[in-house]
Write a protein that holds these residues in place. Structure first.
Motif, PDB file in Angstrom:
ATOM      1  N   ILE A 182       1.004   6.404  15.943  1.00  0.00           N
ATOM      2  CA  ILE A 182       2.431   6.083  15.854  1.00  0.00           C
ATOM      3  C   ILE A 182       2.923   6.086  14.412  1.00  0.00           C
ATOM      4  CG2 ILE A 182       1.970   3.601  15.870  1.00  0.00           C
ATOM      5  CD1 ILE A 182       5.053   5.466  17.297  1.00  0.00           C
ATOM      6  N   ALA A 183       2.097   5.653  13.479  1.00  0.00           N
ATOM      7  CA  ALA A 183       2.514   5.656  12.074  1.00  0.00           C
ATOM      8  C   ALA A 183       2.786   7.070  11.596  1.00  0.00           C
ATOM      9  CB  ALA A 183       1.445   4.995  11.203  1.00  0.00           C
ATOM     10  N   GLN A 184       1.963   8.001  12.056  1.00  0.00           N
ATOM     11  CA  GLN A 184       2.145   9.404  11.684  1.00  0.00           C
ATOM     12  C   GLN A 184       3.379   9.992  12.366  1.00  0.00           C
ATOM     13  OE1 GLN A 184      -1.473  11.614  12.061  1.00  0.00           O
ATOM     14  NE2 GLN A 184      -0.588  13.517  11.291  1.00  0.00           N
ATOM     15  N   ILE A 185       3.628   9.582  13.602  1.00  0.00           N
ATOM     16  CA  ILE A 185       4.837  10.031  14.310  1.00  0.00           C
ATOM     17  C   ILE A 185       6.078   9.578  13.551  1.00  0.00           C
ATOM     18  CG2 ILE A 185       6.247   9.686  16.380  1.00  0.00           C
ATOM     19  CD1 ILE A 185       3.669   9.616  18.008  1.00  0.00           C
ATOM     20  N   ARG A 186       6.098   8.320  13.140  1.00  0.00           N
ATOM     21  CA  ARG A 186       7.261   7.799  12.407  1.00  0.00           C
ATOM     22  C   ARG A 186       7.493   8.580  11.116  1.00  0.00           C
ATOM     23  NH1 ARG A 186       5.244   2.115  13.719  1.00  0.00           N
ATOM     24  NH2 ARG A 186       6.436   1.538  15.577  1.00  0.00           N
ATOM     25  N   GLU A 187       6.416   8.865  10.414  1.00  0.00           N
ATOM     26  CA  GLU A 187       6.523   9.617   9.162  1.00  0.00           C
ATOM     27  C   GLU A 187       7.081  11.017   9.422  1.00  0.00           C
ATOM     28  OE1 GLU A 187       3.526  11.325   5.675  1.00  0.00           O
ATOM     29  OE2 GLU A 187       2.868   9.670   6.963  1.00  0.00           O
ATOM     30  N   ARG A 188       6.579  11.667  10.473  1.00  0.00           N
ATOM     31  CA  ARG A 188       7.039  13.019  10.798  1.00  0.00           C
ATOM     32  C   ARG A 188       8.501  13.015  11.219  1.00  0.00           C
ATOM     33  NH1 ARG A 188       1.974  15.520  14.348  1.00  0.00           N
ATOM     34  NH2 ARG A 188       0.457  15.591  12.629  1.00  0.00           N
ATOM     35  N   VAL A 189       8.872  12.073  12.084  1.00  0.00           N
ATOM     36  CA  VAL A 189      10.247  12.024  12.574  1.00  0.00           C
ATOM     37  C   VAL A 189      11.220  11.777  11.421  1.00  0.00           C
ATOM     38  CG1 VAL A 189      11.873  10.678  13.990  1.00  0.00           C
ATOM     39  CG2 VAL A 189       9.658  11.382  14.935  1.00  0.00           C
ATOM     40  N   ASN A 190      10.860  10.896  10.521  1.00  0.00           N
ATOM     41  CA  ASN A 190      11.720  10.644   9.357  1.00  0.00           C
ATOM     42  C   ASN A 190      11.928  11.924   8.550  1.00  0.00           C
ATOM     43  OD1 ASN A 190      12.167   7.927   9.856  1.00  0.00           O
ATOM     44  ND2 ASN A 190      10.385   7.262   8.677  1.00  0.00           N
ATOM     45  N   GLN A 191      10.859  12.723   8.416  1.00  0.00           N
ATOM     46  CA  GLN A 191      10.972  13.973   7.668  1.00  0.00           C
ATOM     47  C   GLN A 191      11.814  14.988   8.443  1.00  0.00           C
ATOM     48  OE1 GLN A 191       9.587  14.255   4.466  1.00  0.00           O
ATOM     49  NE2 GLN A 191      11.011  15.988   4.445  1.00  0.00           N
ATOM     50  N   PHE A 192      11.616  15.029   9.775  1.00  0.00           N
ATOM     51  CA  PHE A 192      12.426  15.932  10.615  1.00  0.00           C
ATOM     52  C   PHE A 192      13.918  15.648  10.405  1.00  0.00           C
ATOM     53  CE2 PHE A 192       8.947  15.977  14.169  1.00  0.00           C
ATOM     54  CZ  PHE A 192       8.136  16.743  13.353  1.00  0.00           C
ATOM     55  N   ILE A 193      14.263  14.370  10.453  1.00  0.00           N
ATOM     56  CA  ILE A 193      15.669  13.976  10.339  1.00  0.00           C
ATOM     57  C   ILE A 193      16.190  14.293   8.935  1.00  0.00           C
ATOM     58  CG2 ILE A 193      17.246  11.995  10.328  1.00  0.00           C
ATOM     59  CD1 ILE A 193      15.457  10.771  12.535  1.00  0.00           C
ATOM     60  N   LYS A 194      15.393  13.979   7.936  1.00  0.00           N
ATOM     61  CA  LYS A 194      15.788  14.255   6.548  1.00  0.00           C
ATOM     62  C   LYS A 194      16.058  15.738   6.332  1.00  0.00           C
ATOM     63  CE  LYS A 194      14.119  13.761   1.782  1.00  0.00           C
ATOM     64  NZ  LYS A 194      12.991  13.295   0.916  1.00  0.00           N
ATOM     65  N   ASP A 195      15.247  16.586   6.990  1.00  0.00           N
ATOM     66  CA  ASP A 195      15.373  18.040   6.819  1.00  0.00           C
ATOM     67  C   ASP A 195      16.362  18.680   7.803  1.00  0.00           C
ATOM     68  OD1 ASP A 195      13.503  17.859   4.804  1.00  0.00           O
ATOM     69  OD2 ASP A 195      11.803  18.453   6.060  1.00  0.00           O
ATOM     70  N   ASN A 196      17.066  17.860   8.592  1.00  0.00           N
ATOM     71  CA  ASN A 196      18.035  18.377   9.564  1.00  0.00           C
ATOM     72  C   ASN A 196      17.387  19.352  10.553  1.00  0.00           C
ATOM     73  OD1 ASN A 196      20.474  17.114   9.314  1.00  0.00           O
ATOM     74  ND2 ASN A 196      21.583  18.867   8.523  1.00  0.00           N
ATOM     75  N   GLU A 197      16.263  18.964  11.096  1.00  0.00           N
ATOM     76  CA  GLU A 197      15.518  19.862  11.978  1.00  0.00           C
ATOM     77  C   GLU A 197      15.691  19.547  13.464  1.00  0.00           C
ATOM     78  OE1 GLU A 197      11.805  21.168   9.064  1.00  0.00           O
ATOM     79  OE2 GLU A 197      11.443  19.716  10.664  1.00  0.00           O
ATOM     80  N   VAL A 198      16.198  18.379  13.803  1.00  0.00           N
ATOM     81  CA  VAL A 198      16.282  17.976  15.208  1.00  0.00           C
ATOM     82  C   VAL A 198      17.717  18.111  15.721  1.00  0.00           C
ATOM     83  CG1 VAL A 198      15.929  16.119  16.872  1.00  0.00           C
ATOM     84  CG2 VAL A 198      14.332  16.401  14.962  1.00  0.00           C
ATOM     85  N   PHE A 199      17.846  18.835  16.841  1.00  0.00           N
ATOM     86  CA  PHE A 199      19.128  18.995  17.529  1.00  0.00           C
ATOM     87  C   PHE A 199      19.125  18.098  18.762  1.00  0.00           C
ATOM     88  CE2 PHE A 199      18.359  22.745  15.133  1.00  0.00           C
ATOM     89  CZ  PHE A 199      19.562  23.387  14.880  1.00  0.00           C
ATOM     90  N   LEU A 200      20.216  17.392  18.988  1.00  0.00           N
ATOM     91  CA  LEU A 200      20.342  16.521  20.159  1.00  0.00           C
ATOM     92  C   LEU A 200      21.535  16.957  21.006  1.00  0.00           C
ATOM     93  CD1 LEU A 200      19.836  13.053  18.420  1.00  0.00           C
ATOM     94  CD2 LEU A 200      18.113  14.392  19.645  1.00  0.00           C
ATOM     95  N   TRP A 201      21.383  16.867  22.331  1.00  0.00           N
ATOM     96  CA  TRP A 201      22.495  17.137  23.239  1.00  0.00           C
ATOM     97  C   TRP A 201      22.980  15.810  23.800  1.00  0.00           C
ATOM     98  CZ3 TRP A 201      25.142  21.516  23.776  1.00  0.00           C
ATOM     99  CH2 TRP A 201      26.123  21.564  24.776  1.00  0.00           C
ATOM    100  N   GLU A 202      24.276  15.569  23.664  1.00  0.00           N
ATOM    101  CA  GLU A 202      24.893  14.341  24.152  1.00  0.00           C
ATOM    102  C   GLU A 202      25.876  14.653  25.274  1.00  0.00           C
ATOM    103  OE1 GLU A 202      25.091  10.921  20.705  1.00  0.00           O
ATOM    104  OE2 GLU A 202      26.774  12.311  20.879  1.00  0.00           O
ATOM    105  N   ASP A 203      25.839  13.826  26.299  1.00  0.00           N
ATOM    106  CA  ASP A 203      26.796  13.957  27.395  1.00  0.00           C
ATOM    107  C   ASP A 203      27.332  12.563  27.713  1.00  0.00           C
ATOM    108  OD1 ASP A 203      28.322  14.978  29.412  1.00  0.00           O
ATOM    109  OD2 ASP A 203      26.682  15.236  30.835  1.00  0.00           O
ATOM    110  N   GLU A 204      28.626  12.399  27.579  1.00  0.00           N
ATOM    111  CA  GLU A 204      29.299  11.115  27.802  1.00  0.00           C
ATOM    112  C   GLU A 204      28.637  10.006  26.987  1.00  0.00           C
ATOM    113  OE1 GLU A 204      29.459  10.412  31.992  1.00  0.00           O
ATOM    114  OE2 GLU A 204      30.927  12.013  32.343  1.00  0.00           O
ATOM    115  N   GLY A 205      28.347  10.312  25.720  1.00  0.00           N
ATOM    116  CA  GLY A 205      27.803   9.324  24.798  1.00  0.00           C
ATOM    117  C   GLY A 205      26.319   9.064  24.933  1.00  0.00           C
ATOM    118  N   GLN A 206      25.637   9.752  25.853  1.00  0.00           N
ATOM    119  CA  GLN A 206      24.204   9.548  26.059  1.00  0.00           C
ATOM    120  C   GLN A 206      23.426  10.765  25.607  1.00  0.00           C
ATOM    121  OE1 GLN A 206      23.098   8.665  30.090  1.00  0.00           O
ATOM    122  NE2 GLN A 206      20.977   8.165  29.567  1.00  0.00           N
ATOM    123  N   ILE A 207      22.358  10.538  24.845  1.00  0.00           N
ATOM    124  CA  ILE A 207      21.495  11.632  24.415  1.00  0.00           C
ATOM    125  C   ILE A 207      20.590  12.008  25.581  1.00  0.00           C
ATOM    126  CG2 ILE A 207      19.751  12.371  22.753  1.00  0.00           C
ATOM    127  CD1 ILE A 207      20.827  10.171  20.873  1.00  0.00           C
TER     128      ILE A 207
END
Length: 286
Positions: A175-200
């Protein structure tokens, strides 16, 4: 044949990149990992080339604990090159926990490596490699819209990362490695999310950009939102956005999942190669 281990990424890149860039879509994984090595993202790595009479015959790359990625350049040389690779890896006592690459090459390597090491093999992922140059114009989508992720989305992406690993059966990441990776993904603008009626409701990730292309990966929709078209719409919209910057997108699919393969073809992805990831395991009783 000469088996050369390269200590310096730039030296290896000088040999490997001219070939990789001629086949940028098929070898996007190899090329992307090489860029990561050059940029210092991997502390441990193995790189080797096989040459004969000044001609490049094969490329090898591994960033433990990730698989050995093996490329054999010429089909007519496949058997003798793989024999040579197997002997060199074995004699140099290089550990190969798993191997990935084009299916015909990896299956041939697997049989020879099993005989050499007295191990069994297990298919981790039988994959199709797809390429997209243009999203199907008439494709209908679901309601909602896409956006890039931000730091507030990190807990959800971390959970979906774990759910993705559970669904695909791949090795669990701490989990510590997941958190580190996700933080980097977000920092690098790599993750796209689809929202419908305010819900991801769905997500995808861009990764391993090359000179002309980029990889789409980590496509995930939670179970309660599946079969509603969200994944198809997310990948179509995200891919369309990526095509504003890149000439093409590539993605890997699980060939045992006909639904995902059908979805990607509807978007406009076309299959260009067969890939396979195989793990080596000790025989019972050994």
């Amino acid at each position: 044949m000469n088996f050369k281990v390269h200590e310096h990424p730039e030296d290896f890149a000088t040999i490997a990149e001219p070939y990789l860039l001629k086949h940028e879509d098929i070898y996007s994984l190899f090329y992307g990992v090489l860029q990561g090595i050059k940029n210092g993202r991997y502390q441990e790595y193995f790189m080797a080339s096989i040459m004969e009479d000044g001609k490049l015959l094969a490329l090898l790359q591994m960033t433990p604990p990730h698989p050995l990625n093996l490329i054999v350049i010429y089909e007519q040389d496949k058997e003798r090159v793989i024999d040579f690779v197997v002997d060199e890896l074995f004699n140099r006592q290089i550990q190969v926990p798993s191997v990935v690459g084009m299916k015909t090459v990896i299956l041939a390597f697997t049989e020879k490596w099993k005989l050499k090491t007295d191990k069994n093999s297990k298919v981790l992922m039988d994959q199709g490699l797809y390429r997209l140059d243009q999203v199907t114009p008439s494709l209908e989508g679901t309601t909602g819209s896409w956006r890039y992720s931000n730091t507030k989305d990190a807990p959800l992406i971390e959970k979906w990362y774990q759910d993705f690993e559970n669904d695909t059966g791949i090795t669990k990441t701490p989990i510590a490695q997941i958190r580190e990776r996700v933080n980097q993904f977000i920092k690098d603008n790599e993750v796209f999310l689809w929202e419908d009626e305010g819900q991801i409701v769905s997500m995808m990730k861009k990764s391993r950009p090359s000179e002309h292309g980029v990889t789409v990966s980590f496509v995930f929709t939670p179970k309660e939102q599946r079969k509603k078209g969200y994944a198809r719409t997310m990948v179509a919209a995200g891919s369309q956005e990526l095509l504003k910057t890149f000439d093409f997108c590539v993605l890997y699919t699980d060939m045992l999942n006909p639904t995902s393969n059908k979805i990607y073809q509807e978007i406009g992805y076309r299959k260009i190669a067969d890939s396979i990831h195989i793990e080596f395991v000790v025989k019972e009783g050994n």
